[in-house]
Design a protein around this motif. Structure first.
Motif, PDB file in Angstrom:
ATOM      1  N   SER A 122     -36.438  18.395 -84.820  1.00  0.00           N
ATOM      2  CA  SER A 122     -35.760  17.803 -85.975  1.00  0.00           C
ATOM      3  C   SER A 122     -35.760  16.274 -85.890  1.00  0.00           C
ATOM      4  O   SER A 122     -36.147  15.588 -86.841  1.00  0.00           O
ATOM      5  CB  SER A 122     -34.329  18.352 -86.044  1.00  0.00           C
ATOM      6  N   VAL A 123     -35.352  15.708 -84.758  1.00  0.00           N
ATOM      7  CA  VAL A 123     -35.338  14.239 -84.655  1.00  0.00           C
ATOM      8  C   VAL A 123     -36.763  13.676 -84.699  1.00  0.00           C
ATOM      9  O   VAL A 123     -36.996  12.622 -85.300  1.00  0.00           O
ATOM     10  CB  VAL A 123     -34.572  13.716 -83.414  1.00  0.00           C
ATOM     11  N   CYS A 124     -37.702  14.401 -84.097  1.00  0.00           N
ATOM     12  CA  CYS A 124     -39.089  13.923 -84.138  1.00  0.00           C
ATOM     13  C   CYS A 124     -39.625  13.920 -85.568  1.00  0.00           C
ATOM     14  O   CYS A 124     -40.368  13.016 -85.957  1.00  0.00           O
ATOM     15  CB  CYS A 124     -39.986  14.769 -83.241  1.00  0.00           C
ATOM     16  N   PHE A 125     -39.222  14.913 -86.343  1.00  0.00           N
ATOM     17  CA  PHE A 125     -39.626  14.947 -87.750  1.00  0.00           C
ATOM     18  C   PHE A 125     -39.105  13.714 -88.485  1.00  0.00           C
ATOM     19  O   PHE A 125     -39.844  13.038 -89.212  1.00  0.00           O
ATOM     20  CB  PHE A 125     -39.105  16.241 -88.394  1.00  0.00           C
ATOM     21  N   PHE A 126     -37.843  13.369 -88.279  1.00  0.00           N
ATOM     22  CA  PHE A 126     -37.288  12.187 -88.960  1.00  0.00           C
ATOM     23  C   PHE A 126     -37.978  10.904 -88.488  1.00  0.00           C
ATOM     24  O   PHE A 126     -38.209   9.985 -89.273  1.00  0.00           O
ATOM     25  CB  PHE A 126     -35.773  12.086 -88.735  1.00  0.00           C
ATOM     26  N   ALA A 127     -38.293  10.856 -87.201  1.00  0.00           N
ATOM     27  CA  ALA A 127     -38.952   9.651 -86.682  1.00  0.00           C
ATOM     28  C   ALA A 127     -40.360   9.502 -87.258  1.00  0.00           C
ATOM     29  O   ALA A 127     -40.779   8.417 -87.631  1.00  0.00           O
ATOM     30  CB  ALA A 127     -38.999   9.703 -85.157  1.00  0.00           C
ATOM     31  N   GLY A 164     -33.696   5.119 -85.017  1.00  0.00           N
ATOM     32  CA  GLY A 164     -32.755   5.450 -83.959  1.00  0.00           C
ATOM     33  C   GLY A 164     -31.878   6.628 -84.354  1.00  0.00           C
ATOM     34  O   GLY A 164     -31.820   7.029 -85.523  1.00  0.00           O
ATOM     35  N   PHE A 165     -31.222   7.183 -83.351  1.00  0.00           N
ATOM     36  CA  PHE A 165     -30.356   8.345 -83.581  1.00  0.00           C
ATOM     37  C   PHE A 165     -29.063   8.188 -82.816  1.00  0.00           C
ATOM     38  O   PHE A 165     -29.065   7.800 -81.638  1.00  0.00           O
ATOM     39  CB  PHE A 165     -31.074   9.638 -83.151  1.00  0.00           C
ATOM     40  N   ARG A 166     -27.978   8.511 -83.484  1.00  0.00           N
ATOM     41  CA  ARG A 166     -26.655   8.489 -82.866  1.00  0.00           C
ATOM     42  C   ARG A 166     -26.171   9.926 -82.860  1.00  0.00           C
ATOM     43  O   ARG A 166     -26.041  10.547 -83.917  1.00  0.00           O
ATOM     44  CB  ARG A 166     -25.725   7.588 -83.684  1.00  0.00           C
ATOM     45  N   PHE A 167     -25.929  10.473 -81.680  1.00  0.00           N
ATOM     46  CA  PHE A 167     -25.545  11.879 -81.554  1.00  0.00           C
ATOM     47  C   PHE A 167     -24.027  12.029 -81.548  1.00  0.00           C
ATOM     48  O   PHE A 167     -23.339  11.526 -80.666  1.00  0.00           O
ATOM     49  CB  PHE A 167     -26.150  12.490 -80.289  1.00  0.00           C
TER      50      PHE A 167
END
Ligand code: CA
Length: 644
Positions: free
Chosen positions: A310-315, A322-325
């Protein structure tokens, strides 16, 4: 109960083609459900309503996946899966859907190549050599524009946030232009994935929510788009927003909430593979480390893969920087390290950070959790420092508790610990906390965020008898500590104009938990930019000063210990020097002093020709004055920064 062990051994599907893969004249569909006994694909003309086109049985394929290929051009069509598990049949949205219709009820088949704005191939976010070079600005999309003073036309929408050169009635820049002027490097947006609490079909109701109630993780929230009914519109508008921010040199961070879902029994995850995606207690009930009814199980391989994918898709697809968990301590260390590695391979400039805590105790051994005390096991992941937050202004949960800037005495050791970014330093380990950050880049420094009271409201409650000038001095000192400390500075949008959230919740005056409160409480009131112009300028100056000095942004292990030395100073005063000789600095030495006393203090100066760049009134990259003589006076409740 589901046999997790057996699934982990025999049914792990590692390929990249889960979900709908659009290939022009055909589309493949693959969904993982090793426990299903039947799966049908249902194709719809629209994202809602009675418009079924076709029901296609799917075949059980390898590793518990169900597959079909449809030899039609399905662009713009919507779909669901009808899954039979444990003798129940559910119609669910594909957990891997990358687009959805209104209110996230059906997945959408999108040709992503058609969603790119002009010049997208060349689009690039800011270069971030070290996390310590980042300056993070936390913003809710609606907050920037909803107030009448914003001068923004498309209020509440991504398009509004992407408007350039907007101005308040006072002629001062607002929205994006203001953020750029302030000088921060990244805008951290509260949740952008599709969430459940706002009815996208009725945007005219102007319902506000922070968005910590995720529904479809790989899809965007519809209520920030100009047309939530067409799932492709939100994709295009998000790309336009990110491209516009990038043009202005700003990175975009997504606040992501993989730790829990809005629903439990009725969530698409639970209905697709019951008992797999969540941590379940022995009695079959949901464990609740999030305090929101459930907690996800990132240590289960297909959930860990899901978060990484999921995060790789957004990147990749959206160029997110960046991502804040959210409640990161619910996730396991291994998954966090894996996703960091994968993200860095996509874009080495990506910043990853999170809350190193959970709401309640998660159902996984503590040694495996991505929590603050395990930070050193995750060198590419930064965590919020509740240490600096509470030391500077007082404990976050005790409304009237004071900190260093607003009247608590003897906080020097806690402030020293904050100054070194929670890393090891031989002079800063006498405080109550043991260093947890391996490098300062792992430490996010802040005194305000969307949660809890704004800094300005906190000061009003801790110091009701102080006049406004005194509270402004406290606020400026708090900001000066954040922006001169080692680590990564972070601020809530509007802190620079003394943001307030009025209301009844706290002492009948302020709002703490404004997650579903009206825009009137939440939105930025841009007239404050004029009223508190001196404070805005002070923040701007602090940011410029920080950017100008590598000595404030040390990134390598051991550097802080070698270069930074605390001085022996009077009570309620913390001061230190930074030797900058081999830090690619023009400056030889930086001297910083924080005086929390109600009176000025006189401090003997080290040898050298010193000039003041920050004091209680002003901050910036122009020298304010030269120090004459061998000592310097530091005003009551103020910071002074000098260079030689
Ligand atoms: Ca939604």
């Amino acid at each position: 109960m589901l046999d997790i062990e057996k699934i982990e051994k025999e049914y792990i599907y590692e390929k990249e083609d889960l979900g709908a893969c659009y290939k022009g004249n055909y589309t493949t569909f693959r969904v993982w459900s090793p426990v299903a006994t039947r799966v049908d694909l249902k194709l719809y003309a629209e994202g809602k309503g009675d418009c079924l086109l076709e029901t296609i049985p799917m075949m059980l394929d390898i590793k518990g996946t169900w597959y079909t290929k449809v030899d039609q051009d399905l662009e713009g069509k919507y779909y669901t899966y009808e899954i039979t598990v444990q003798e129940e049949t559910y119609e669910v949205v594909d957990v891997y859907a990358k687009a959805v219709g209104v209110n996230g009820k059906r997945g959408m088949i999108v040709d992503f190549s058609k969603t790119n704005p002009e010049g997208w191939e060349q689009d690039q976010g800011p270069v971030l050599k070290h996390y310590t070079d980042a300056i993070l600005y936390e913003l809710h999309v609606r907050d920037a524009s909803m107030d009448s003073t914003s001068g923004i036309v498309e209020k509440g929408l991504w398009n509004g946030l992407a408007e350039e050169n907007t101005k308040s009635p006072d002629g001062l820049s607002t929205g994006l232009a203001h953020i750029e002027e302030l000088g921060v490097t990244h805008v951290h947006l509260l949740p952008q994935h599709d969430y459940g609490s706002v009815d996208e079909a009725h945007l005219e109701q102007n319902v506000f929510n922070w968005g910590y109630d995720p529904m479809n993780y790989n899809c965007l929230e519809g209520s920030y788009s100009s047309n939530p009914f067409d799932g492709a519109v939100r994709i295009k508008e998000m790309k336009h927003l990110i491209q516009t921010f990038h043009k202005h040199g700003l990175g975009v961070v997504f606040d992501v909430v993989y730790n829990h879902t809005y629903q439990s029994e009725n969530s698409i995850f639970e209905q697709t593979v019951p008992g797999y995606y969540y941590r379940m207690k022995a009695d079959g009930s949901f464990s609740n480390g999030s305090g929101c009814g459930n907690e996800t199980a990132s240590e289960h391989k297909m959930m860990g893969k899901y978060i990484c994918d999921s995060v790789c898709f957004f990147a990749k697809e959206y160029h997110v920087d960046g991502f804040r968990f959210d409640l990161m301590a619910i996730h396991d260390i291994e998954t966090m390290n894996r996703l960091a590695k994968q993200l860095k391979e996509i874009n080495p400039n990506i910043i990853i950070y999170g809350e190193g805590w959970a709401a309640e105790e998660p159902l996984l051994e503590e040694t495996r959790l991505a929590k603050k005390k395990n930070a050193r096991k995750m060198p590419h992941i930064a965590m919020f420092s509740d240490n600096i937050r509470d030391a500077v202004k007082g404990h976050v949960f005790e409304v009237e508790a004071k900190g260093f800037v607003n009247g608590a005495a003897d906080m020097e050791e806690e402030i020293k610990f904050a100054v070194v970014g929670a890393t090891y330093h031989s002079q800063a380990q006498e405080g109550k906390e043991v260093s947890w950050a391996g490098t300062a880049g792992q430490c996010i420094n802040y005194v305000s965020a969307h949660d809890d009271l704004t800094l300005w409201d906190k000061l009003a409650l801790t110091n009701p008898d102080a006049d406004e000038e005194t509270r402004k001095a406290m606020n400026k000192l708090a900001a000066a500590i954040v922006y001169t400390s080692q680590g990564v500075p972070f601020m809530q949008a509007g802190e620079e104009m003394l943001r307030t959230k009025p209301g009844e919740e706290v002492a009948g005056k302020f709002t703490k938990n404004s997650y579903n409160k009206p825009d009137a409480i939440n939105s930025l009131k841009w007239e404050r930019k004029k009223t508190y112009a001196d404070v805005v300028a002070y923040y701007q100056g602090l940011i410029a000063f920080r950017k100008a000095h590598k000595g404030l942004r040390m990134a390598e292990p051991g550097q802080i210990e070698r270069h930074l030395q605390f001085l022996d100073l009077p009570r309620n005063v913390v001061g230190y020097t930074i030797q900058c000789a081999d830090l690619e600095e023009k400056t030889k030495e930086i001297l910083i002093i924080y005086n929390a006393n109600n009176n000025a203090v006189t401090i003997p100066m080290p040898e050298g020709d010193w000039e003041v760049y920050i004091d209680g009134k002003q901050a910036g990259v122009q020298a304010l004055r030269r120090v004459k003589g061998k000592q310097v006076s530091v005003d009551a409740i103020s910071c002074i920064a000098l260079l030689c």
